[in-house]
Write an enzyme that holds these catalytic residues in place. Structure first.
Site, mmCIF file in Angstrom:
data_model
loop_
_atom_site.group_PDB
_atom_site.id
_atom_site.type_symbol
_atom_site.label_atom_id
_atom_site.label_comp_id
_atom_site.label_asym_id
_atom_site.label_seq_id
_atom_site.Cartn_x
_atom_site.Cartn_y
_atom_site.Cartn_z
ATOM 1 N N ASP A 10 -9.660 19.952 -98.682
ATOM 2 C CA ASP A 10 -9.017 18.560 -98.487
ATOM 3 C C ASP A 10 -9.114 17.497 -99.631
ATOM 4 O OD1 ASP A 10 -11.827 18.306 -97.818
ATOM 5 O OD2 ASP A 10 -11.450 16.464 -96.767
ATOM 6 N N ASP A 28 -16.445 20.506 -94.792
ATOM 7 C CA ASP A 28 -16.135 19.054 -94.100
ATOM 8 C C ASP A 28 -14.773 18.671 -94.418
ATOM 9 O OD1 ASP A 28 -18.818 19.520 -93.496
ATOM 10 O OD2 ASP A 28 -19.380 17.816 -94.895
ATOM 11 N N ASP A 70 -13.540 25.263 -97.770
ATOM 12 C CA ASP A 70 -14.291 23.823 -97.771
ATOM 13 C C ASP A 70 -14.673 23.600 -96.422
ATOM 14 O OD1 ASP A 70 -15.379 21.203 -98.529
ATOM 15 O OD2 ASP A 70 -13.379 20.446 -97.528
ATOM 16 N N ASN A 113 -20.030 20.902 -100.785
ATOM 17 C CA ASN A 113 -20.867 20.255 -101.465
ATOM 18 C C ASN A 113 -21.950 19.337 -100.252
ATOM 19 O OD1 ASN A 113 -19.624 20.614 -104.008
ATOM 20 N ND2 ASN A 113 -19.038 18.532 -104.239
ATOM 21 N N GLN A 114 -23.056 19.387 -100.567
ATOM 22 C CA GLN A 114 -23.842 18.630 -99.533
ATOM 23 C C GLN A 114 -24.839 17.659 -100.253
ATOM 24 O OE1 GLN A 114 -23.442 18.513 -96.251
ATOM 25 N NE2 GLN A 114 -21.644 19.940 -96.561
ATOM 26 N N GLU A 117 -14.327 15.622 -90.677
ATOM 27 C CA GLU A 117 -14.854 15.217 -91.820
ATOM 28 C C GLU A 117 -15.803 13.972 -91.014
ATOM 29 O OE1 GLU A 117 -15.196 14.855 -95.284
ATOM 30 O OE2 GLU A 117 -16.513 13.193 -94.488
HETATM 31 MG MG MG Z 1 -13.654 18.272 -97.610
#
Ligand code: MG
Ligand code: ZN
Length: 188
Positions: A133, A10, A8, A51-52, A16
């Site tokens: 996360d 961010d 992942d 994911n954006q 993050e």
């Molecule tokens: Mg993340």
């Protein structure tokens, strides 16, 4: 077929930052480049899956995602590390930008990005690991048939305190470098 580690972005590879919409806000953890280089040396393919939804929400254009990933790759290369692929989902079912408003298979917890990367890069998902996360990262990995590691950076500590029924990570560790230690210590 090769094993891969799906990271992942961010909260796992970089800090993050809410919706990351400017390069100045792209901050690596101090150990991130080392972590990726260690995976490279262990002959594991390294693939970013992120994911954006900020694209669907009109917060930043898809071109910015490409710019951020070019920057990520440059920073990694400067430290002798590389990723073998970068996959992102620009969609969201409630997006404000028509072009990206949809229910898709790529948005985690869906496993569409993992399956696509596996097909593109000849990855054996059963010998692969997802590191993230959020529980949705773990769900994506479990659906795709990988092992999973939740890191306590980003939202990880909060997620750990709010277990999700039926969702279980194979390991929960403090951060990405610990995840890498766990991964390279696993039987191949
Ligand atoms: Mg993340
Ligand atoms: Zn998508």
């Amino acid at each position: 077929m090769q094993p891969a580690v799906f990271l992942d972005r961010d909260g796992t590879l970089i800090e993050e930052a809410g919706y990351l919409d400017r390069l100045e806000r792209l901050v690596f953890f101090p150990y991130s480049v080392d972590a990726v280089r260690l995976l490279n040396r262990a002959d594991l393919a390294v693939v970013i899956v992120t994911n954006q939804a900020g694209v669907a929400r009109g917060i930043f254009p898809e071109s910015f995602v490409a710019e951020a990933h070019a920057h990520l790759r440059d920073r990694l290369a400067a430290g002798g590390a590389h990723v073998d692929g970068v996959y992102y989902c620009p969609h969201h079912p409630d997006g404000t930008v028509d072009q990206y408003r949809r229910t898709c298979e790529c948005r985690k917890p869906g496993d569409g990005m993992l399956r696509r990367a596996a097909a593109d890069l000849n990855v054996d998902l059963a010998r692969s690991v997802v590191v993230g996360d959020r529980w949705h990262d773990i769900q994506a990995g479990t659906t795709a048939g990988t092992r999973t590691v939740l890191v306590r950076t980003g939202y990880g500590r909060t997620e750990e305190q709010r277990p999700k029924p039926g969702v279980r990570a194979d390991a929960i560790v403090d951060n990405l470098i610990e995840a890498v230690s766990w991964i390279v210590g696993q039987p191949r």
